[in-house]
Write an enzyme that holds these catalytic residues in place. Structure first.
Site, PDB file in Angstrom:
ATOM      1  N   HIS A 194       0.791   5.809  -1.464  1.00 40.75           N
ATOM      2  CA  HIS A 194       0.176   6.872  -2.263  1.00 40.75           C
ATOM      3  C   HIS A 194       0.892   6.967  -3.612  1.00 40.75           C
ATOM      4  CE1 HIS A 194      -2.232   7.984   1.095  1.00 40.75           C
ATOM      5  NE2 HIS A 194      -1.249   8.490   1.816  1.00 40.75           N
TER       6      HIS A 194
ATOM      7  N   HIS B 217       0.844  -1.198   0.000  1.00 42.91           N
ATOM      8  CA  HIS B 217       0.000   0.000   0.000  1.00 42.91           C
ATOM      9  C   HIS B 217       0.877   1.245   0.000  1.00 42.91           C
ATOM     10  CE1 HIS B 217       0.564   1.196   4.317  1.00 42.91           C
ATOM     11  NE2 HIS B 217       0.835  -0.084   4.450  1.00 42.91           N
TER      12      HIS B 217
END
Length: 339
Positions: free
Chosen positions: A131, A129
């Site tokens: 951004h 995970h």
């Protein structure tokens, strides 16, 4: 004497007819039993190959899921569930930290990352995970491709949340000083004064996150970027949920990927994950501000993607959760030739 002979012959014929009818009935019954038994055998073989919470297939041990999380969409709450379950479900969770919090990688890093993620066997199964924008692994020549998941939020809600987050932080790390700390200007005042922090161009984030690493993806208001984002959402993402329906998103993942998300629904309900991270001192914008923002091309495009994703998720959710709450859908093979 003749009548007795005829009576005996008639009785014998009746007995023969009764015996024949009996055996025909038995043959029909046995054929029906055989068909039912054959169906049950095929069904059991099919169910044995399905992903179950009791006996997951070995192929699941190579599972790689990438959650390229969009900022301020509830991603911290969702990732918290994964971190809570990873030890129990025997998988790894890895945070992708890109230098200077950049959302795109250089071409060389794209290639290196793709090769690393697909070949790093020691950490599989894994949930990555971070951004970062969507990355097309097929374009980078990998033999296997990970599954992508994501969450999307109403664009104005996300912008307002981020605006106050930069000023007041959140309840996750309340003592961390943010870069706009001390600025008490409300979002309404910001819009009224035409400040940069509340400019609609700041909403241009979910479209490029789903669009990818192409330069055109990051040009605010690009119709091509919007269409590419829609295409990727449908063709390259396993599931994209909406922030407002986090519980349903987790339930869909548990039903689809039990190897990673077994027990996630109950855990989310019973833990504090649903209230993990909330922006502090957030003030909802006035209707006048909302009307002004919604006149912008950026909002219209971002909202179009959100509505598209929301409708698609409703379709997926209805099928998956209906199956989970009733008799499970199965598939099996028959009439296989040659024998």
């Amino acid at each position: 004497m003749l009548n007795v002979h005829k009576l005996w012959l008639f009785t014998s014929m009746c007995v023969v007819v009764v015996v024949i009818l009996y055996f025909q009935s038995e043959i029909t019954r046995l054929e029906d039993v055989y068909r039912k038994l054959e169906f049950r055998v095929l069904q059991s073989h099919s169910e044995a190959r399905q992903y179950t919470t009791r006996d997951p297939p070995r192929d699941d041990d190579n599972l790689v899921v990438i959650y390229n999380r969009v900022p301020k969409t509830g991603s911290t709450s969702f990732v918290g569930v994964a971190y809570d379950l990873c030890k129990k479900n025997h998988f790894k969770v890895l945070h992708i930290n890109i230098t200077a919090n950049m959302h795109v990688m250089s071409l060389s890093n794209q290639y290196r990352f793709a090769q690393n993620v697909t070949k790093w066997q020691e950490v599989k199964p894994a949930l990555y995970h971070g951004h970062m924008a969507f990355l097309n692994f097929e374009r980078l020549g990998t033999n296997t491709r990970p599954l992508f998941i994501n969450l999307i939020r109403k664009p104005l809600d996300r912008l307002v949340s981020y605006y106050y987050f930069l000023r007041h932080g959140d309840n996750f790390r309340p003592h961390l000083v943010r870069k706009k700390h001390g600025n008490k200007m409300t979002f309404d005042e910001c819009v009224e004064k035409g400040q940069a922090d509340c400019d609609p161009s700041n909403m241009w984030l979910q479209v490029p996150f789903f669009c990818g690493h192409a330069a055109e993806c990051w040009r605010p208001g690009s119709p091509w970027a919007l269409q590419q984002a829609k295409h990727n959402l449908v063709h390259h993402y396993l599931v994209v949920g909406v922030t407002e329906e986090m519980l349903a998103f987790i339930s869909v993942l548990e039903a689809t990927l039990p190897r990673l998300f077994r027990g996630a629904t109950d855990h989310y309900r019973s833990s504090n994950r649903s209230h993990l991270r909330q922006t502090s001192a957030k003030i909802e914008p006035s209707q006048r501000t909302v009307d002004r923002i919604q006149q912008s091309v950026i909002w219209k495009m971002e909202n179009e993607l959100y509505e598209f994703a929301s409708e698609h998720f409703k379709f997926v959710k209805k099928k998956v959760l209906k199956e989970a709450n009733s008799a499970p859908q199965v598939f099996f093979y028959e009439k296989i030739r040659p024998k």
